[in-house]
Design a protein around this motif. Structure first.
Motif, PDB file in Angstrom:
ATOM      1  N   ILE A  91      14.004  38.363  -9.079  1.00  0.00           N
ATOM      2  CA  ILE A  91      12.869  37.671  -9.318  1.00  0.00           C
ATOM      3  C   ILE A  91      12.875  36.072  -9.301  1.00  0.00           C
ATOM      4  CG2 ILE A  91      11.528  39.450 -10.625  1.00  0.00           C
ATOM      5  CD1 ILE A  91      12.262  37.944 -13.112  1.00  0.00           C
ATOM      6  N   THR A  92      14.132  35.838  -9.438  1.00  0.00           N
ATOM      7  CA  THR A  92      14.468  34.164  -9.087  1.00  0.00           C
ATOM      8  C   THR A  92      14.038  33.620  -8.053  1.00  0.00           C
ATOM      9  OG1 THR A  92      16.607  34.726  -8.188  1.00  0.00           O
ATOM     10  CG2 THR A  92      16.793  34.601 -10.485  1.00  0.00           C
ATOM     11  N   PRO A  93      13.318  32.529  -7.927  1.00  0.00           N
ATOM     12  CA  PRO A  93      12.650  31.870  -7.074  1.00  0.00           C
ATOM     13  C   PRO A  93      13.606  31.232  -6.113  1.00  0.00           C
ATOM     14  CG  PRO A  93      12.109  30.835  -8.982  1.00  0.00           C
ATOM     15  CD  PRO A  93      12.890  32.000  -9.555  1.00  0.00           C
ATOM     16  N   PHE A  94      14.708  30.814  -6.427  1.00  0.00           N
ATOM     17  CA  PHE A  94      15.851  30.064  -5.625  1.00  0.00           C
ATOM     18  C   PHE A  94      17.093  30.663  -5.969  1.00  0.00           C
ATOM     19  CE2 PHE A  94      12.346  27.135  -6.142  1.00  0.00           C
ATOM     20  CZ  PHE A  94      11.918  26.805  -4.843  1.00  0.00           C
ATOM     21  N   ASP A  95      17.986  30.565  -5.386  1.00  0.00           N
ATOM     22  CA  ASP A  95      19.408  30.873  -5.466  1.00  0.00           C
ATOM     23  C   ASP A  95      19.936  29.781  -6.662  1.00  0.00           C
ATOM     24  OD1 ASP A  95      21.969  31.707  -5.281  1.00  0.00           O
ATOM     25  OD2 ASP A  95      22.497  30.586  -3.510  1.00  0.00           O
ATOM     26  N   PRO A  96      20.492  30.459  -7.628  1.00  0.00           N
ATOM     27  CA  PRO A  96      20.753  29.606  -8.778  1.00  0.00           C
ATOM     28  C   PRO A  96      22.099  28.728  -8.504  1.00  0.00           C
ATOM     29  CG  PRO A  96      21.111  32.181  -9.309  1.00  0.00           C
ATOM     30  CD  PRO A  96      20.589  31.947  -7.811  1.00  0.00           C
ATOM     31  N   THR A  97      22.768  29.272  -7.753  1.00  0.00           N
ATOM     32  CA  THR A  97      24.203  28.464  -7.134  1.00  0.00           C
ATOM     33  C   THR A  97      23.988  27.375  -6.225  1.00  0.00           C
ATOM     34  OG1 THR A  97      25.089  30.120  -5.969  1.00  0.00           O
ATOM     35  CG2 THR A  97      25.600  30.345  -8.317  1.00  0.00           C
ATOM     36  N   LYS A  98      22.947  27.456  -5.502  1.00  0.00           N
ATOM     37  CA  LYS A  98      22.941  26.828  -4.299  1.00  0.00           C
ATOM     38  C   LYS A  98      22.556  25.222  -4.729  1.00  0.00           C
ATOM     39  CE  LYS A  98      20.404  25.847   0.051  1.00  0.00           C
ATOM     40  NZ  LYS A  98      19.358  26.607   0.897  1.00  0.00           N
ATOM     41  N   GLN A  99      23.314  24.366  -4.295  1.00  0.00           N
ATOM     42  CA  GLN A  99      23.016  22.845  -4.496  1.00  0.00           C
ATOM     43  C   GLN A  99      22.216  22.385  -3.549  1.00  0.00           C
ATOM     44  OE1 GLN A  99      26.656  20.917  -4.938  1.00  0.00           O
ATOM     45  NE2 GLN A  99      27.491  22.288  -6.570  1.00  0.00           N
ATOM     46  N   ALA A 100      21.317  21.292  -4.110  1.00  0.00           N
ATOM     47  CA  ALA A 100      20.285  20.571  -3.135  1.00  0.00           C
ATOM     48  C   ALA A 100      20.299  19.026  -3.718  1.00  0.00           C
ATOM     49  CB  ALA A 100      18.866  21.068  -3.165  1.00  0.00           C
ATOM     50  N   LEU A 101      21.325  18.283  -3.310  1.00  0.00           N
ATOM     51  CA  LEU A 101      21.328  17.024  -3.764  1.00  0.00           C
ATOM     52  C   LEU A 101      20.054  15.825  -3.804  1.00  0.00           C
ATOM     53  CD1 LEU A 101      25.231  16.296  -3.207  1.00  0.00           C
ATOM     54  CD2 LEU A 101      24.270  17.029  -5.271  1.00  0.00           C
ATOM     55  N   SER A 102      19.535  16.370  -2.683  1.00  0.00           N
ATOM     56  CA  SER A 102      18.258  15.531  -2.202  1.00  0.00           C
ATOM     57  C   SER A 102      17.317  15.815  -3.175  1.00  0.00           C
ATOM     58  CB  SER A 102      17.893  15.831  -1.089  1.00  0.00           C
ATOM     59  OG  SER A 102      17.509  16.951  -0.767  1.00  0.00           O
ATOM     60  N   GLN A 103      17.076  16.861  -3.894  1.00  0.00           N
ATOM     61  CA  GLN A 103      16.100  17.345  -5.104  1.00  0.00           C
ATOM     62  C   GLN A 103      16.935  17.365  -6.435  1.00  0.00           C
ATOM     63  OE1 GLN A 103      15.011  21.074  -4.032  1.00  0.00           O
ATOM     64  NE2 GLN A 103      14.014  20.635  -2.055  1.00  0.00           N
ATOM     65  N   ARG A 104      17.725  16.562  -6.569  1.00  0.00           N
ATOM     66  CA  ARG A 104      18.372  16.617  -8.101  1.00  0.00           C
ATOM     67  C   ARG A 104      17.520  15.565  -8.974  1.00  0.00           C
ATOM     68  NH1 ARG A 104      22.499  12.380  -9.228  1.00  0.00           N
ATOM     69  NH2 ARG A 104      21.966  10.518  -8.186  1.00  0.00           N
ATOM     70  N   LEU A 105      17.587  16.296 -10.428  1.00  0.00           N
ATOM     71  CA  LEU A 105      16.925  15.687 -11.346  1.00  0.00           C
ATOM     72  C   LEU A 105      15.209  15.709 -11.434  1.00  0.00           C
ATOM     73  CD1 LEU A 105      19.492  13.067 -12.732  1.00  0.00           C
ATOM     74  CD2 LEU A 105      19.151  15.260 -13.457  1.00  0.00           C
ATOM     75  N   GLN A 106      14.850  16.474 -10.792  1.00  0.00           N
ATOM     76  CA  GLN A 106      13.267  16.698 -10.594  1.00  0.00           C
ATOM     77  C   GLN A 106      12.624  16.918 -11.966  1.00  0.00           C
ATOM     78  OE1 GLN A 106      11.904  19.004  -7.298  1.00  0.00           O
ATOM     79  NE2 GLN A 106      12.662  17.425  -5.749  1.00  0.00           N
ATOM     80  N   ASP A 107      11.528  16.439 -12.004  1.00  0.00           N
ATOM     81  CA  ASP A 107      10.729  17.002 -13.188  1.00  0.00           C
ATOM     82  C   ASP A 107      10.077  18.416 -12.898  1.00  0.00           C
ATOM     83  OD1 ASP A 107      11.173  14.743 -14.762  1.00  0.00           O
ATOM     84  OD2 ASP A 107       9.661  13.701 -14.040  1.00  0.00           O
ATOM     85  N   PRO A 108       9.619  19.140 -13.953  1.00  0.00           N
ATOM     86  CA  PRO A 108       8.776  20.343 -13.515  1.00  0.00           C
ATOM     87  C   PRO A 108       7.721  20.153 -12.710  1.00  0.00           C
ATOM     88  CG  PRO A 108       9.363  20.462 -15.653  1.00  0.00           C
ATOM     89  CD  PRO A 108       9.757  18.868 -15.276  1.00  0.00           C
ATOM     90  N   ASN A 109       7.408  20.979 -11.451  1.00  0.00           N
ATOM     91  CA  ASN A 109       6.442  20.703 -10.608  1.00  0.00           C
ATOM     92  C   ASN A 109       6.340  22.287 -10.212  1.00  0.00           C
ATOM     93  OD1 ASN A 109       8.170  21.199  -8.758  1.00  0.00           O
ATOM     94  ND2 ASN A 109       9.240  19.187  -8.409  1.00  0.00           N
ATOM     95  N   SER A 110       5.309  22.245  -9.247  1.00  0.00           N
ATOM     96  CA  SER A 110       4.707  23.421  -8.530  1.00  0.00           C
ATOM     97  C   SER A 110       5.831  24.131  -7.867  1.00  0.00           C
ATOM     98  CB  SER A 110       3.580  23.349  -7.735  1.00  0.00           C
ATOM     99  OG  SER A 110       3.894  22.470  -6.576  1.00  0.00           O
ATOM    100  N   GLU A 111       6.745  23.625  -7.303  1.00  0.00           N
ATOM    101  CA  GLU A 111       7.855  24.376  -6.539  1.00  0.00           C
ATOM    102  C   GLU A 111       9.147  24.859  -7.629  1.00  0.00           C
ATOM    103  OE1 GLU A 111      10.812  23.821  -2.767  1.00  0.00           O
ATOM    104  OE2 GLU A 111       9.499  21.969  -3.503  1.00  0.00           O
ATOM    105  N   HIS A 112       9.488  23.982  -8.537  1.00  0.00           N
ATOM    106  CA  HIS A 112      10.408  24.095  -9.530  1.00  0.00           C
ATOM    107  C   HIS A 112       9.908  24.116 -10.718  1.00  0.00           C
ATOM    108  CE1 HIS A 112      13.863  23.719  -6.458  1.00  0.00           C
ATOM    109  NE2 HIS A 112      12.980  22.699  -6.044  1.00  0.00           N
ATOM    110  N   TRP A 113       9.319  25.064 -11.521  1.00  0.00           N
ATOM    111  CA  TRP A 113       8.523  25.101 -12.674  1.00  0.00           C
ATOM    112  C   TRP A 113       9.225  24.340 -13.857  1.00  0.00           C
ATOM    113  CZ3 TRP A 113       5.966  30.548 -12.862  1.00  0.00           C
ATOM    114  CH2 TRP A 113       5.412  30.879 -11.780  1.00  0.00           C
ATOM    115  N   LEU A 114      10.590  24.629 -13.985  1.00  0.00           N
ATOM    116  CA  LEU A 114      11.494  23.800 -15.017  1.00  0.00           C
ATOM    117  C   LEU A 114      12.073  22.656 -14.505  1.00  0.00           C
ATOM    118  CD1 LEU A 114      12.777  27.076 -17.282  1.00  0.00           C
ATOM    119  CD2 LEU A 114      10.499  25.518 -17.589  1.00  0.00           C
ATOM    120  N   GLY A 115      11.979  22.282 -13.341  1.00  0.00           N
ATOM    121  CA  GLY A 115      12.538  21.157 -12.775  1.00  0.00           C
ATOM    122  C   GLY A 115      13.880  21.609 -12.109  1.00  0.00           C
ATOM    123  N   THR A 116      14.805  20.492 -11.803  1.00  0.00           N
ATOM    124  CA  THR A 116      15.975  20.842 -11.357  1.00  0.00           C
ATOM    125  C   THR A 116      17.173  20.132 -12.208  1.00  0.00           C
ATOM    126  OG1 THR A 116      15.837  18.864  -9.629  1.00  0.00           O
ATOM    127  CG2 THR A 116      15.268  21.073  -8.667  1.00  0.00           C
TER     128      THR A 116
END
Length: 184
Positions: A91-116
């Protein structure tokens, strides 16, 4: 015709004018519902049954536990956490170990419910997978303590004397150490 089986039944009621021996003699007992006993004198054909006053420890625990709403809510939360931990990889929406440096330290949003986090990993996915690790660690710690503690406690209680004293002092020494030091 009602079939009777002969059995020895211990009666918890003291009948006036009878000796203790008379209460324990063999007498026919008709097969009634489990946990019930026949009302009236022996041989009375009224067919009335009364519930036994004896309650098993398991039933008593369940009755008392169901009366406590906080306990039921806590049990529901723990069961939900256990189910989530078991099905977390599915049920994980994303790979928990995959890094995406372009999306770092995002606030909670519709794509990342708890942020990055600081490496762009999804926090919700990492929390779901971490619940599984925490559940396994708790089960392992409980199993180790039961496997080591129960036999030692049984032997100390059975043997008593010097063995009991040694096990008790070791237990006291372990309990004196703060748990935070074990966590380090």
């Amino acid at each position: 015709m009602t079939r009777h089986r002969w059995t020895t039944r211990l009666t918890h009621l003291k009948v006036a004018g009878t000796s203790d021996c008379a209460l324990h003699r063999k007498r026919p007992v008709s097969a009634g519902p489990p946990g019930y006993f026949r009302l009236g004198a022996q041989g009375a054909g009224d067919g009335a049954w009364e519930a036994s006053r004896i309650e098993s420890p398991t039933r008593r625990f369940l009755r008392r536990f169901r009366a406590q709403r906080v306990g039921l809510v806590a049990l529901g939360f723990l069961l939900a956490l256990a189910v989530i931990a078991v099905i977390a990889p599915y049920i994980t929406p994303f790979d928990p170990t995959k890094q995406a440096l372009s999306q770092r330290l995002q606030d909670p949003n519709s794509e990342h419910w708890l942020g990055t986090d600081d490496l762009g990993r999804d926090v919700l996915s990492r929390m779901l997978v971490a619940a599984r690790v925490s559940l396994v660690a708790a089960i392992q710690a409980t199993a180790v303590s039961v496997v080591l503690g129960v036999p030692l406690g049984l032997m100390a209680g059975y043997a008593r004397g010097w063995f009991d004293a040694i096990v008790s002092r070791i237990n006291d020494a372990v309990m004196a150490i703060p748990a935070l030091l074990f966590a380090l």
